[in-house]
Design a protein around this motif. Structure first.
Motif, PDB file in Angstrom:
ATOM      1  N   THR A 249       0.807  -1.223   0.000  1.00  0.00           N
ATOM      2  CA  THR A 249       0.000   0.000   0.000  1.00  0.00           C
ATOM      3  C   THR A 249       0.841   1.275   0.000  1.00  0.00           C
ATOM      4  OG1 THR A 249      -0.174   0.062   2.425  1.00  0.00           O
ATOM      5  CG2 THR A 249      -1.892  -1.141   1.208  1.00  0.00           C
ATOM      6  N   ARG A 250       2.151   1.155  -0.126  1.00  0.00           N
ATOM      7  CA  ARG A 250       2.999   2.350  -0.151  1.00  0.00           C
ATOM      8  C   ARG A 250       2.637   3.226  -1.346  1.00  0.00           C
ATOM      9  NH1 ARG A 250       9.298   1.813   1.170  1.00  0.00           N
ATOM     10  NH2 ARG A 250       8.969   4.067   1.226  1.00  0.00           N
ATOM     11  N   GLY A 251       2.402   4.503  -1.046  1.00  0.00           N
ATOM     12  CA  GLY A 251       1.992   5.423  -2.096  1.00  0.00           C
ATOM     13  C   GLY A 251       0.506   5.403  -2.366  1.00  0.00           C
ATOM     14  N   LYS A 252      -0.221   4.546  -1.667  1.00  0.00           N
ATOM     15  CA  LYS A 252      -1.685   4.462  -1.824  1.00  0.00           C
ATOM     16  C   LYS A 252      -2.338   4.671  -0.457  1.00  0.00           C
ATOM     17  CE  LYS A 252      -0.908   0.542  -3.930  1.00  0.00           C
ATOM     18  NZ  LYS A 252      -1.076  -0.757  -4.647  1.00  0.00           N
ATOM     19  N   GLN A 253      -2.796   3.585   0.169  1.00  0.00           N
ATOM     20  CA  GLN A 253      -3.414   3.745   1.494  1.00  0.00           C
ATOM     21  C   GLN A 253      -2.379   3.958   2.594  1.00  0.00           C
ATOM     22  OE1 GLN A 253      -3.986   1.188  -0.607  1.00  0.00           O
ATOM     23  NE2 GLN A 253      -6.153   0.615  -0.660  1.00  0.00           N
ATOM     24  N   ASN A 254      -1.124   3.637   2.310  1.00  0.00           N
ATOM     25  CA  ASN A 254      -0.021   3.842   3.264  1.00  0.00           C
ATOM     26  C   ASN A 254      -0.331   3.265   4.647  1.00  0.00           C
ATOM     27  OD1 ASN A 254       1.740   5.196   1.452  1.00  0.00           O
ATOM     28  ND2 ASN A 254       0.589   7.080   1.732  1.00  0.00           N
ATOM     29  N   VAL A 255      -0.569   1.968   4.673  1.00  0.00           N
ATOM     30  CA  VAL A 255      -0.829   1.272   5.931  1.00  0.00           C
ATOM     31  C   VAL A 255       0.460   1.185   6.752  1.00  0.00           C
ATOM     32  CG1 VAL A 255      -1.393  -0.975   6.936  1.00  0.00           C
ATOM     33  CG2 VAL A 255      -2.773  -0.064   5.049  1.00  0.00           C
ATOM     34  N   LYS A 256       0.329   1.487   8.038  1.00  0.00           N
ATOM     35  CA  LYS A 256       1.465   1.350   8.957  1.00  0.00           C
ATOM     36  C   LYS A 256       0.982   0.792  10.293  1.00  0.00           C
ATOM     37  CE  LYS A 256       4.307   5.195   7.214  1.00  0.00           C
ATOM     38  NZ  LYS A 256       5.045   6.426   7.608  1.00  0.00           N
ATOM     39  N   ALA A 257       1.938   0.324  11.076  1.00  0.00           N
ATOM     40  CA  ALA A 257       1.621  -0.223  12.396  1.00  0.00           C
ATOM     41  C   ALA A 257       1.413   0.894  13.409  1.00  0.00           C
ATOM     42  CB  ALA A 257       2.729  -1.156  12.863  1.00  0.00           C
ATOM     43  N   ILE A 258       0.547   0.619  14.374  1.00  0.00           N
ATOM     44  CA  ILE A 258       0.249   1.553  15.453  1.00  0.00           C
ATOM     45  C   ILE A 258       1.112   1.252  16.672  1.00  0.00           C
ATOM     46  CG2 ILE A 258      -1.534   2.326  17.068  1.00  0.00           C
ATOM     47  CD1 ILE A 258      -3.592   1.459  14.874  1.00  0.00           C
ATOM     48  N   ALA A 259       1.105  -0.029  17.065  1.00  0.00           N
ATOM     49  CA  ALA A 259       1.816  -0.452  18.272  1.00  0.00           C
ATOM     50  C   ALA A 259       1.958  -1.965  18.278  1.00  0.00           C
ATOM     51  CB  ALA A 259       1.059   0.004  19.525  1.00  0.00           C
ATOM     52  N   SER A 260       2.883  -2.421  19.073  1.00  0.00           N
ATOM     53  CA  SER A 260       3.002  -3.857  19.334  1.00  0.00           C
ATOM     54  C   SER A 260       1.944  -4.266  20.354  1.00  0.00           C
ATOM     55  CB  SER A 260       4.397  -4.159  19.889  1.00  0.00           C
ATOM     56  OG  SER A 260       4.438  -5.439  20.491  1.00  0.00           O
ATOM     57  N   LEU A 261       1.548  -5.522  20.294  1.00  0.00           N
ATOM     58  CA  LEU A 261       0.669  -6.075  21.333  1.00  0.00           C
ATOM     59  C   LEU A 261       1.452  -6.957  22.294  1.00  0.00           C
ATOM     60  CD1 LEU A 261      -2.577  -6.892  19.320  1.00  0.00           C
ATOM     61  CD2 LEU A 261      -2.295  -5.178  21.127  1.00  0.00           C
ATOM     62  N   GLY A 262       2.752  -7.030  22.085  1.00  0.00           N
ATOM     63  CA  GLY A 262       3.578  -7.797  23.008  1.00  0.00           C
ATOM     64  C   GLY A 262       4.531  -8.742  22.315  1.00  0.00           C
ATOM     65  N   SER A 263       5.560  -9.118  23.041  1.00  0.00           N
ATOM     66  CA  SER A 263       6.534 -10.090  22.555  1.00  0.00           C
ATOM     67  C   SER A 263       6.280 -11.422  23.227  1.00  0.00           C
ATOM     68  CB  SER A 263       7.960  -9.614  22.869  1.00  0.00           C
ATOM     69  OG  SER A 263       8.249  -8.417  22.170  1.00  0.00           O
ATOM     70  N   MET A 264       6.142 -12.467  22.423  1.00  0.00           N
ATOM     71  CA  MET A 264       5.961 -13.805  22.972  1.00  0.00           C
ATOM     72  C   MET A 264       6.488 -14.822  21.972  1.00  0.00           C
ATOM     73  SD  MET A 264       1.803 -14.277  22.841  1.00  0.00           S
ATOM     74  CE  MET A 264       1.641 -13.060  24.142  1.00  0.00           C
ATOM     75  N   PRO A 265       7.135 -15.866  22.471  1.00  0.00           N
ATOM     76  CA  PRO A 265       7.706 -16.869  21.574  1.00  0.00           C
ATOM     77  C   PRO A 265       6.646 -17.796  21.003  1.00  0.00           C
ATOM     78  CG  PRO A 265       8.031 -17.554  23.836  1.00  0.00           C
ATOM     79  CD  PRO A 265       7.401 -16.190  23.894  1.00  0.00           C
ATOM     80  N   ASN A 266       6.865 -18.225  19.784  1.00  0.00           N
ATOM     81  CA  ASN A 266       6.070 -19.277  19.165  1.00  0.00           C
ATOM     82  C   ASN A 266       6.984 -20.478  19.013  1.00  0.00           C
ATOM     83  OD1 ASN A 266       3.460 -17.965  17.039  1.00  0.00           O
ATOM     84  ND2 ASN A 266       4.324 -17.035  18.865  1.00  0.00           N
ATOM     85  N   TYR A 267       6.527 -21.644  19.436  1.00  0.00           N
ATOM     86  CA  TYR A 267       7.357 -22.848  19.408  1.00  0.00           C
ATOM     87  C   TYR A 267       6.969 -23.775  18.256  1.00  0.00           C
ATOM     88  CZ  TYR A 267       8.550 -21.736  24.320  1.00  0.00           C
ATOM     89  OH  TYR A 267       8.982 -21.142  25.483  1.00  0.00           O
ATOM     90  N   LEU A 268       7.977 -24.272  17.565  1.00  0.00           N
ATOM     91  CA  LEU A 268       7.773 -25.362  16.621  1.00  0.00           C
ATOM     92  C   LEU A 268       7.914 -26.650  17.418  1.00  0.00           C
ATOM     93  CD1 LEU A 268       7.456 -26.692  13.868  1.00  0.00           C
ATOM     94  CD2 LEU A 268       9.902 -26.301  13.458  1.00  0.00           C
ATOM     95  N   LEU A 269       6.807 -27.396  17.540  1.00  0.00           N
ATOM     96  CA  LEU A 269       6.752 -28.607  18.358  1.00  0.00           C
ATOM     97  C   LEU A 269       6.578 -29.833  17.481  1.00  0.00           C
ATOM     98  CD1 LEU A 269       4.235 -27.272  21.050  1.00  0.00           C
ATOM     99  CD2 LEU A 269       6.735 -27.240  21.172  1.00  0.00           C
TER     100      LEU A 269
END
Length: 336
Positions: A103-123
């Motif tokens: 969307t660069r140059g169009k709607q120009n979507v960007k992030a507002i904030a993180s919701l947190g850091s948490m690990p994802n595990y490959l099990l």
């Protein structure tokens, strides 16, 4: 002015757009927010439970009507945002970067904030798999969105590191799109073609309680430390045309972070109450208190995804820093 909350559980994009277009997104004093499911959205649960957006709006002399929605899947999120049906959506870092890129140059979507850091595990429950190099064509790895979601993109980055950039999609052919609850059930039960799962909280905690299930890889291993899992993002139009609403929303997120850190047992109870979760309180408390998890609005190690996905050709545009794809309100923190 009455505060109205609406929570829709929608999985089909057509239903999503049909239900949401009538809400009148993008008007100062109104905000339409969509979240997915899981403990990764605790900050939003606290914001909703304590009406923090409304609180910070009133401090600016603004009554804000908040419209809460639940949608499964980044694709539906992104389409609804671009259609103007939603003001704010949430997903993993890679899906957000994909939309920023497109969307660069169009709607120009960007992030507002993180919701947190948490690990994802490959099990896995395959005793012969000790590392990525041990996976074969006989194995099947369950992920929420094969090839494009947070887990798949993380796996692709690690695969490129171990097998070379030309082979970054090496494990796409043994990846299967499956919702976390179904993948968890399959891994715990055993006996199915699904013998591995790139999981996330709270599901990975449940899976690891089963004897014979163990961790092959953590997303933190790939990133070299704690990294943001989910983010909130919006269009430039909403950001610029609704300054007071946006300011109230960002302030609400920051306050929710502090509330969680001040009383984690209470935050666990909030999650169960707001999400109407059937998870045991003890398990949710364990997750919220896990030292590997940080419920913070400050982005961590997101730029690794931006760099690596552009290097692999997934993203066309090259970001110079994490600030390129986050709105300026987030720039004050020690982000990355």
């Amino acid at each position: 002015m009455a505060i109205t909350y609406k929570r829709n559980t929608l999985t089909l994009l057509a239903a999503t757009l049909g239900a949401l277009l009538s809400t009148g997104a993008q008007a100062e004093g109104k905000i339409s927010i969509a979240q997915q499911f899981g403990i990764g959205y605790l900050i939003l649960d606290v914001v909703r439970d304590q009406q923090l957006i409304e609180k910070h709006g009133k401090e600016q002399g603004l009554e804000i009507k908040v419209d809460w929605n639940s949608i499964s899947g980044a694709t539906a999120m992104n389409e609804a945002l671009l259609a103007g049906a939603l003001d704010v959506v949430s997903a993993g870092v890679p899906p957000m970067l994909t939309l920023w890129d497109r969307t660069r140059g169009k709607q120009n979507v960007k992030a507002i904030a993180s919701l947190g850091s948490m690990p994802n595990y490959l099990l896995t429950n395959n005793p012969e798999v000790k590392s990525l190099k041990d996976f074969s064509d006989k194995d099947r790895i369950a992920v929420p969105a094969a090839g494009v979601g947070f887990q798949s993109r993380t796996l692709q980055i690690e695969t490129a590191k171990q097998f070379g950039n030309d082979n970054f999609k090496k494990f796409d052919n043994i990846s299967v799109s499956l919702a976390h609850p179904d993948a968890t059930a399959a891994l715990i039960a055993g006996g199915s073609e699904i013998n591995s799962h790139f999981s996330s909280p709270p599901f990975q905690y449940q899976e690891l309680e089963k004897p014979g299930v163990y961790k092959v890889l953590s997303s933190y291993d790939v990133l070299g430390g704690p990294g943001t899992f989910n983010v909130l993002y919006t269009t430039e139009k909403f950001h610029d045309q609704n300054p007071k609403t946006y300011k109230a929303f960002y302030a609400a997120l920051a306050e929710a972070e502090q509330i969680i850190k001040a009383d984690k047992p209470a935050a666990a109870k909030t999650y169960i109450r707001v999400e109407q979760s059937k998870l045991p309180l003890a398990l949710v408390e364990k997750i919220v208190a896990d030292p590997e998890i940080d419920f913070t609005v400050v982005p961590q190690r997101t730029f690794i995804y931006a760099e690596k996905l552009q290097e692999l050709g997934v993203l066309k545009n090259k970001a110079q820093s994490w600030k390129d794809y986050f709105f300026e309100e987030a720039h004050g923190g020690a982000g990355s």
